[in-house]
Scaffold this motif. Structure first.
Motif, PDB file in Angstrom:
ATOM      1  N   GLU A   1       1.599 -38.216 -41.929  1.00  0.00           N
ATOM      2  CA  GLU A   1       2.241 -37.034 -42.503  1.00  0.00           C
ATOM      3  C   GLU A   1       1.368 -35.794 -42.331  1.00  0.00           C
ATOM      4  N   ILE A   2       0.061 -35.958 -42.487  1.00  0.00           N
ATOM      5  CA  ILE A   2      -0.854 -34.835 -42.286  1.00  0.00           C
ATOM      6  C   ILE A   2      -0.772 -34.335 -40.848  1.00  0.00           C
ATOM      7  N   ALA A   3      -0.752 -35.263 -39.895  1.00  0.00           N
ATOM      8  CA  ALA A   3      -0.659 -34.881 -38.484  1.00  0.00           C
ATOM      9  C   ALA A   3       0.636 -34.124 -38.198  1.00  0.00           C
ATOM     10  N   ALA A   4       1.733 -34.577 -38.774  1.00  0.00           N
ATOM     11  CA  ALA A   4       3.022 -33.926 -38.546  1.00  0.00           C
ATOM     12  C   ALA A   4       3.028 -32.515 -39.127  1.00  0.00           C
ATOM     13  N   LEU A   5       2.454 -32.336 -40.313  1.00  0.00           N
ATOM     14  CA  LEU A   5       2.453 -31.033 -40.973  1.00  0.00           C
ATOM     15  C   LEU A   5       1.550 -30.031 -40.268  1.00  0.00           C
ATOM     16  N   THR A   6       0.449 -30.506 -39.710  1.00  0.00           N
ATOM     17  CA  THR A   6      -0.562 -29.617 -39.126  1.00  0.00           C
ATOM     18  C   THR A   6      -0.485 -29.525 -37.604  1.00  0.00           C
ATOM     19  N   ASP A   7       0.549 -30.136 -37.023  1.00  0.00           N
ATOM     20  CA  ASP A   7       0.649 -30.198 -35.558  1.00  0.00           C
ATOM     21  C   ASP A   7      -0.595 -30.844 -34.962  1.00  0.00           C
ATOM     22  N   GLY A   8      -1.105 -31.853 -35.660  1.00  0.00           N
ATOM     23  CA  GLY A   8      -2.312 -32.538 -35.215  1.00  0.00           C
ATOM     24  C   GLY A   8      -2.011 -33.836 -34.499  1.00  0.00           C
ATOM     25  N   ALA A   9      -3.065 -34.492 -34.025  1.00  0.00           N
ATOM     26  CA  ALA A   9      -2.948 -35.762 -33.306  1.00  0.00           C
ATOM     27  C   ALA A   9      -3.871 -36.791 -33.945  1.00  0.00           C
ATOM     28  N   LEU A  10      -3.405 -38.019 -34.019  1.00  0.00           N
ATOM     29  CA  LEU A  10      -4.227 -39.107 -34.538  1.00  0.00           C
ATOM     30  C   LEU A  10      -5.246 -39.512 -33.476  1.00  0.00           C
ATOM     31  N   VAL A  11      -6.525 -39.524 -33.848  1.00  0.00           N
ATOM     32  CA  VAL A  11      -7.591 -39.859 -32.898  1.00  0.00           C
ATOM     33  C   VAL A  11      -8.584 -40.810 -33.561  1.00  0.00           C
TER      34      VAL A  11
ATOM     35  N   LEU B   1      -5.980 -26.857 -43.485  1.00  0.00           N
ATOM     36  CA  LEU B   1      -6.114 -27.007 -44.926  1.00  0.00           C
ATOM     37  C   LEU B   1      -5.141 -26.097 -45.667  1.00  0.00           C
ATOM     38  N   SER B   2      -4.945 -24.889 -45.161  1.00  0.00           N
ATOM     39  CA  SER B   2      -3.995 -23.968 -45.789  1.00  0.00           C
ATOM     40  C   SER B   2      -2.566 -24.498 -45.691  1.00  0.00           C
ATOM     41  N   VAL B   3      -2.223 -25.030 -44.535  1.00  0.00           N
ATOM     42  CA  VAL B   3      -0.886 -25.614 -44.354  1.00  0.00           C
ATOM     43  C   VAL B   3      -0.690 -26.778 -45.316  1.00  0.00           C
ATOM     44  N   LEU B   4      -1.682 -27.646 -45.415  1.00  0.00           N
ATOM     45  CA  LEU B   4      -1.601 -28.788 -46.320  1.00  0.00           C
ATOM     46  C   LEU B   4      -1.484 -28.339 -47.766  1.00  0.00           C
ATOM     47  N   ALA B   5      -2.276 -27.329 -48.151  1.00  0.00           N
ATOM     48  CA  ALA B   5      -2.242 -26.840 -49.525  1.00  0.00           C
ATOM     49  C   ALA B   5      -0.867 -26.274 -49.862  1.00  0.00           C
ATOM     50  N   ARG B   6      -0.299 -25.494 -48.962  1.00  0.00           N
ATOM     51  CA  ARG B   6       1.028 -24.923 -49.208  1.00  0.00           C
ATOM     52  C   ARG B   6       2.072 -26.020 -49.359  1.00  0.00           C
ATOM     53  N   GLU B   7       1.987 -27.054 -48.508  1.00  0.00           N
ATOM     54  CA  GLU B   7       2.965 -28.141 -48.582  1.00  0.00           C
ATOM     55  C   GLU B   7       2.789 -28.947 -49.860  1.00  0.00           C
ATOM     56  N   GLN B   8       1.534 -29.214 -50.219  1.00  0.00           N
ATOM     57  CA  GLN B   8       1.282 -30.007 -51.415  1.00  0.00           C
ATOM     58  C   GLN B   8       1.735 -29.276 -52.681  1.00  0.00           C
ATOM     59  N   LEU B   9       1.492 -27.967 -52.731  1.00  0.00           N
ATOM     60  CA  LEU B   9       1.916 -27.207 -53.900  1.00  0.00           C
ATOM     61  C   LEU B   9       3.439 -27.151 -53.981  1.00  0.00           C
TER      62      LEU B   9
END
Length: 256
Positions: free
Chosen positions: A8-18, A89-97
């Motif tokens: 879920e973190i990867a999807a929200l942040t446009d990240g990749a699992l490594v 981190l900002s993207v995650l914080a906004r989503e979590q809030l």
């Protein structure tokens, strides 16, 4: 943090699992940028500072029980790789809030700004509100684009009050912070000459501090210092009702 998987973190942040991450890793703790503070279930953000590169502490964070790391480089440790850790981190914080608000409509976000007294006022409010319900308030002066998301990411499903301190080094800084955490209540203490060299004028400082008021929803509340003319003038910028305070003037007054 509210429980969230690496996938879920990867999807929200446009990240990749490594680094061998499966995506099923579950964050149940909070976000940390200091490997010495990491505990079981935490998210370790490998932040690149001016003198320290968090990537050098990935192994230590993993040993301390980090569920997953947030990185910009694949160092062979289970992680979510992103372009910018601070932005992630900002993207995650906004989503979590946002999620916390949906799951707990009684959650109140109270934000404080001013040229002086922010940290002390934040500490007082954190203590007062803590007597009425689970409260999250920043440690020290976590009031910038890194500290604020880290504070927001300390919320849990039980959090009733989130107290935030918002600082600025220029016009637009507080407005950017409010896109991460929009306040329900905005408290402006004062407008002084601190950081005058960065802003150029007292009026520019007032413009920046007033961004906290402009971020309110109509159902919010602005709390303004009646005895500071630049703060009192922010009432005109508030889309929400205003309550003023002071010692000789204001709706709420301190005495003795």
């Amino acid at each position: 943090m509210l429980q969230i998987t690496a996938r879920e973190i990867a999807a929200l942040t446009d990240g990749a699992l490594v680094g061998g991450a499966t995506g099923d890793e579950l964050v149940t703790g909070t976000a940390q940028i200091d490997s010495r503070e990491v505990g079981p279930g935490d998210l370790f953000a490998a932040f690149l500072g001016e003198s320290v590169d968090g990537h050098g502490f990935l192994a230590a964070a993993q040993t301390s029980g980090a569920a997953i790391a947030l990185v910009t480089e694949d160092r062979g440790v289970p992680a979510v790789q992103v372009d910018d850790v601070q932005r992630a981190l900002s993207v995650l914080a906004r989503e979590q809030l946002g999620r916390a608000r949906r799951e707990n409509p009684e959650l109140v976000v109270l934000a404080i700004t001013g040229s002086a007294g922010k940290t002390g006022t934040k500490d007082l409010l954190g203590t007062i509100l803590g007597a009425h319900g689970p409260t999250v308030a920043p440690a020290g002066s976590f009031n910038n684009e890194l500290g604020l998301p880290l504070t927001v990411l300390r919320i849990s499903a039980e959090t009733r009050y989130l107290v935030l301190e918002m600082g600025a080094r220029g016009i637009g800084h507080i407005a950017a912070l409010t896109t991460v955490a929009r306040p329900d209540i905005s408290l402006v203490l004062n407008v002084g000459s601190a950081h005058l060299g960065e802003f150029g004028s007292i009026d520019a400082i007032a413009q920046a501090k007033g961004e906290l008021v402009e971020a309110l929803a109509p159902e919010g509340r602005a709390i303004l210092h009646a005895e500071d003319r630049l703060v009192a003038a922010m009432a005109q910028r508030s889309p929400a009702p205003v309550t003023t305070w002071g010692f000789t003037d204001g709706d709420v007054r301190g005495a003795d």
